[in-house]
Design an enzyme around this catalytic site. Structure first.
Site, PDB file in Angstrom:
ATOM      1  N   VAL A 108     -11.909  -6.128  10.059  1.00  0.00           N
ATOM      2  CA  VAL A 108     -12.206  -4.680  10.128  1.00  0.00           C
ATOM      3  C   VAL A 108     -11.664  -4.185   8.987  1.00  0.00           C
ATOM      4  CG1 VAL A 108     -13.028  -4.716  12.448  1.00  0.00           C
ATOM      5  CG2 VAL A 108     -10.645  -4.257  11.967  1.00  0.00           C
ATOM      6  N   HIS A 124     -17.959  -6.779  12.951  1.00  0.00           N
ATOM      7  CA  HIS A 124     -17.167  -6.150  14.052  1.00  0.00           C
ATOM      8  C   HIS A 124     -16.545  -4.708  13.638  1.00  0.00           C
ATOM      9  CE1 HIS A 124     -16.038 -10.318  15.846  1.00  0.00           C
ATOM     10  NE2 HIS A 124     -17.069  -9.776  16.159  1.00  0.00           N
ATOM     11  N   CYS A 159     -13.790  15.083  18.032  1.00  0.00           N
ATOM     12  CA  CYS A 159     -15.020  15.026  16.859  1.00  0.00           C
ATOM     13  C   CYS A 159     -15.098  16.457  16.720  1.00  0.00           C
ATOM     14  CB  CYS A 159     -16.129  14.827  18.205  1.00  0.00           C
ATOM     15  SG  CYS A 159     -17.789  15.056  17.367  1.00  0.00           S
ATOM     16  N   CYS A 162     -18.524  18.092  18.784  1.00  0.00           N
ATOM     17  CA  CYS A 162     -18.617  18.439  20.075  1.00  0.00           C
ATOM     18  C   CYS A 162     -17.069  18.326  20.726  1.00  0.00           C
ATOM     19  CB  CYS A 162     -19.345  17.459  20.660  1.00  0.00           C
ATOM     20  SG  CYS A 162     -18.783  15.828  20.970  1.00  0.00           S
ATOM     21  N   PRO A 226      -6.023 -24.030   7.900  1.00  0.00           N
ATOM     22  CA  PRO A 226      -5.110 -25.013   7.959  1.00  0.00           C
ATOM     23  C   PRO A 226      -4.781 -25.717   9.292  1.00  0.00           C
ATOM     24  CG  PRO A 226      -3.911 -22.777   7.336  1.00  0.00           C
ATOM     25  CD  PRO A 226      -5.481 -22.719   7.800  1.00  0.00           C
TER      26      PRO A 226
HETATM   27  P1  NAD Z   1      -7.934 -15.346  15.087  1.00  0.00           P
HETATM   28  O1  NAD Z   1      -6.580 -14.425  14.768  1.00  0.00           O
HETATM   29  O2  NAD Z   1      -8.552 -15.586  16.090  1.00  0.00           O
HETATM   30  O3  NAD Z   1      -7.820 -16.643  13.998  1.00  0.00           O
HETATM   31  C1  NAD Z   1      -7.154 -16.856  12.568  1.00  0.00           C
HETATM   32  C2  NAD Z   1      -7.429 -17.918  12.207  1.00  0.00           C
HETATM   33  O4  NAD Z   1      -7.067 -18.098  10.727  1.00  0.00           O
HETATM   34  C3  NAD Z   1      -6.862 -19.444  12.918  1.00  0.00           C
HETATM   35  O5  NAD Z   1      -7.792 -20.252  13.041  1.00  0.00           O
HETATM   36  C4  NAD Z   1      -5.819 -19.896  11.800  1.00  0.00           C
HETATM   37  O6  NAD Z   1      -5.651 -20.895  11.759  1.00  0.00           O
HETATM   38  C5  NAD Z   1      -6.280 -19.370  10.582  1.00  0.00           C
HETATM   39  N1  NAD Z   1      -5.471 -18.929   9.584  1.00  0.00           N
HETATM   40  C6  NAD Z   1      -4.198 -18.406   9.516  1.00  0.00           C
HETATM   41  N2  NAD Z   1      -3.629 -18.106   8.374  1.00  0.00           N
HETATM   42  C7  NAD Z   1      -4.578 -18.707   7.345  1.00  0.00           C
HETATM   43  C8  NAD Z   1      -4.864 -18.641   5.941  1.00  0.00           C
HETATM   44  N3  NAD Z   1      -3.585 -18.223   5.254  1.00  0.00           N
HETATM   45  N4  NAD Z   1      -5.774 -19.189   5.290  1.00  0.00           N
HETATM   46  C9  NAD Z   1      -7.005 -19.572   6.039  1.00  0.00           C
HETATM   47  N5  NAD Z   1      -6.894 -19.657   7.590  1.00  0.00           N
HETATM   48  C10 NAD Z   1      -5.613 -19.027   8.121  1.00  0.00           C
HETATM   49  O7  NAD Z   1      -9.043 -14.559  13.852  1.00  0.00           O
HETATM   50  P2  NAD Z   1     -10.566 -14.267  14.337  1.00  0.00           P
HETATM   51  O8  NAD Z   1     -11.183 -15.781  14.323  1.00  0.00           O
HETATM   52  O9  NAD Z   1     -11.055 -13.534  13.041  1.00  0.00           O
HETATM   53  O10 NAD Z   1     -10.940 -13.760  15.471  1.00  0.00           O
HETATM   54  C11 NAD Z   1     -10.071 -12.586  15.649  1.00  0.00           C
HETATM   55  C12 NAD Z   1     -10.808 -11.264  16.093  1.00  0.00           C
HETATM   56  O11 NAD Z   1      -9.924 -10.383  15.814  1.00  0.00           O
HETATM   57  C13 NAD Z   1     -11.945 -10.919  15.128  1.00  0.00           C
HETATM   58  O12 NAD Z   1     -12.834 -10.569  16.093  1.00  0.00           O
HETATM   59  C14 NAD Z   1     -11.407  -9.844  14.157  1.00  0.00           C
HETATM   60  O13 NAD Z   1     -12.415  -8.864  14.145  1.00  0.00           O
HETATM   61  C15 NAD Z   1     -10.302  -9.304  14.752  1.00  0.00           C
HETATM   62  N6  NAD Z   1      -9.193  -9.316  13.603  1.00  0.00           N
HETATM   63  C16 NAD Z   1      -9.343  -8.702  12.322  1.00  0.00           C
HETATM   64  C17 NAD Z   1      -8.363  -8.525  11.636  1.00  0.00           C
HETATM   65  C18 NAD Z   1      -8.526  -8.146  10.145  1.00  0.00           C
HETATM   66  O14 NAD Z   1      -9.608  -7.264   9.982  1.00  0.00           O
HETATM   67  N7  NAD Z   1      -7.891  -8.392   9.241  1.00  0.00           N
HETATM   68  C19 NAD Z   1      -6.938  -8.950  11.969  1.00  0.00           C
HETATM   69  C20 NAD Z   1      -6.899  -9.497  13.234  1.00  0.00           C
HETATM   70  C21 NAD Z   1      -7.811  -9.636  13.966  1.00  0.00           C
HETATM   71 ZN    ZN Z   2     -19.070  14.253  19.204  1.00  0.00          ZN
END
Ligand code: NAD
Ligand code: ZN
Length: 255
Positions: A108, A124, A159, A162, A226
């Site tokens: 996000v 998301h 908002c 509203c 990783p």
């Molecule tokens: P997660 O936190 O569940 O998993 C992160 C994954 O990234 C792990 O499997 C980990 O091994 C891997 N990882 C860590 N460092 C890495 C690197 N340098 N290179 C490659 N892989 C690496 O995240 P998810 O699967 O995206 O699910 C979590 C939910 O959280 C999602 O719905 C997301 O919307 C939200 N989220 C978003 C953000 C963002 O927007 N940056 C940050 C945290 C969580």
């Molecule tokens: Zn409103």
């Protein structure tokens, strides 16, 4: 220096991507980790001693909107100091060289768009959107680099139409995804011949199911992470490296 086996796998991934008709890439929090944004499940994922899964829910917001907003406002402030990393930039290069490319992200943070990716489906939502809980009016907030950290920084937005309380324009655990995003992601996952899965723990649904779906439609599945995930045993290639390094090598093979 990478092992012979890893070098061979990267060469193979590069070839598969170069000859693809339609590459679909599914990204998760891991691709932004090297920009300094903590993943949800890694170290640094806790906020005030709580797991994000305890805060990123409609129940948490109903019970304590102030605390949930404080969590999101802190993440917004963090965005002012972060930039796309070589992994985001490599995906832009891959898109520019591809016949057809669709990026499906669970993130996000908007960093794919900032890097210059064009065809992005944000499953998301977007952390910079405020949405009214009553009339659903949406607005995009600007990150103000000059805003002093403590000036009204944790004030809940209301908002302009509203006056009801607004919420962050993201999809929380337990909520449905925007139907248009599901539809576009499903079409891309059905059509693609290569599915590249980067930096996701592949446990959040339905996001992870797009990778499985592509595989069942005969796409080649490449995972860059990783760690192993529930998808790893289904992949054709698992590259156990950080995304910045692996994607830079795949996008520009001499790197
Ligand atoms: P997660 O936190 O569940 O998993 C992160 C994954 O990234 C792990 O499997 C980990 O091994 C891997 N990882 C860590 N460092 C890495 C690197 N340098 N290179 C490659 N892989 C690496 O995240 P998810 O699967 O995206 O699910 C979590 C939910 O959280 C999602 O719905 C997301 O919307 C939200 N989220 C978003 C953000 C963002 O927007 N940056 C940050 C945290 C969580
Ligand atoms: Zn409103």
């Amino acid at each position: 220096m990478l092992s012979e086996e890893l070098q061979r796998d990267i060469r193979q991934a590069t070839q598969i991507i170069r000859s693809a008709r339609h590459i679909c890439c599914l990204t998760g929090a891991g691709i932004s980790a090297e920009s300094g944004i903590p993943t949800f499940r890694g170290d640094g994922g806790l906020w005030n001693g709580k797991r994000p899964e305890e805060l990123a829910t409609p129940e948490a917001f109903n019970q304590n909107p102030q605390e949930v907003w404080a969590f999101y406002l802190a993440r917004r402030r963090k965005l002012k100091t972060v930039k796309p990393n070589p992994g985001h930039h490599a995906l832009v290069t891959i898109e520019q060289n591809a016949n057809k490319f669709t990026l499906i992200t669970q993130n996000v943070d908007g960093l794919h768009a900032t890097a210059g990716s064009q065809n992005v489906i944000c499953l998301h939502g977007d952390i910079l959107i405020d949405r009214c809980t009553h009339c659903h009016h949406q607005r995009r907030v600007k990150l103000d680099p000059d805003e002093h950290k403590n000036t009204n920084s944790d004030k809940i937005p209301h908002c302009p139409l509203c006056n009801a309380i607004m919420r962050p324009g993201v999809v929380w655990f337990g909520e449905s995804l925007p139907p248009e995003a599901i539809q576009s992601a499903h079409s891309a996952a059905t059509d693609c011949d290569v599915m590249l899965v980067v930096g996701t723990s592949a446990v959040v649904q339905p996001a992870a199911s797009f990778a499985t779906w592509a595989k069942s439609n005969h796409a080649t599945l490449i995972e860059i992470n990783p760690e192993s995930t529930p998808l790893t045993h289904e992949t054709d290639l698992h590259i156990p490296l950080k995304s910045a390094q692996a994607l830079s090598k795949i996008a520009t093979p001499q790197a």
